[in-house]
Design an enzyme around this catalytic site. Sequence first.
Site, PDB file in Angstrom:
ATOM      1  CB  THR A  84      -0.966   0.004   1.205  1.00 33.57           C
ATOM      2  OG1 THR A  84      -1.777  -1.166   1.132  1.00 33.57           O
ATOM      3  CG2 THR A  84      -1.848   1.244   1.217  1.00 33.57           C
ATOM      4  CB  CYS A  85       3.975   2.083   1.790  1.00 32.91           C
ATOM      5  SG  CYS A  85       3.400   1.572   3.424  1.00 32.91           S
ATOM      6  CB  SER A  86       5.371   0.719  -2.970  1.00 30.30           C
ATOM      7  OG  SER A  86       6.479   0.700  -2.098  1.00 30.30           O
TER       8      SER A  86
END
Length: 158
Positions: free
Chosen positions: A47-49
Amino acid sequence: MIEKGQTLPAAVLSELTHDGMVKHDTAELFANKRVVLFAVPGAFTPTCSEAHLPGYVVLADEIKATGVDIIACVAVNDAFVMQAWGEAQNASEIMMLGDGDASFTKALGLEMDTENFGGIRSQRYAMVVDNGVVTQLNVEQPKQFEASKAETILANLK
């Protein structure tokens, strides 16, 4: 947990720049500036990337146009990992800060234990900091991604 209206705790965050390693004292880094600070559980994670950092990359100019001096991303990773992740994500407008020992994250009271993921990590959040004081704080509920999105922060800044 830190709350709106409180001053950020004293801590040191690391940034790997083209000139080498820089240690930022939070009191100095946030002094006399308006900063959007967002945290992710870990660099290079799904999700972060795929969404969190890319949203801030795409909207960086619009966010800064609201009077924001710095957009910073922090994670419980070292500065080398944060720098590599920033380069991989074309995040040249985002200050990529490492909180390698989680001391800043713990001082904020925003740590979480991800025993099966890597130990102590940061909860996902975004905050607006004016001259060292938190003026907006959006902490995500577990497994959620809405409150700390770049789009949400931008809408709140307008």
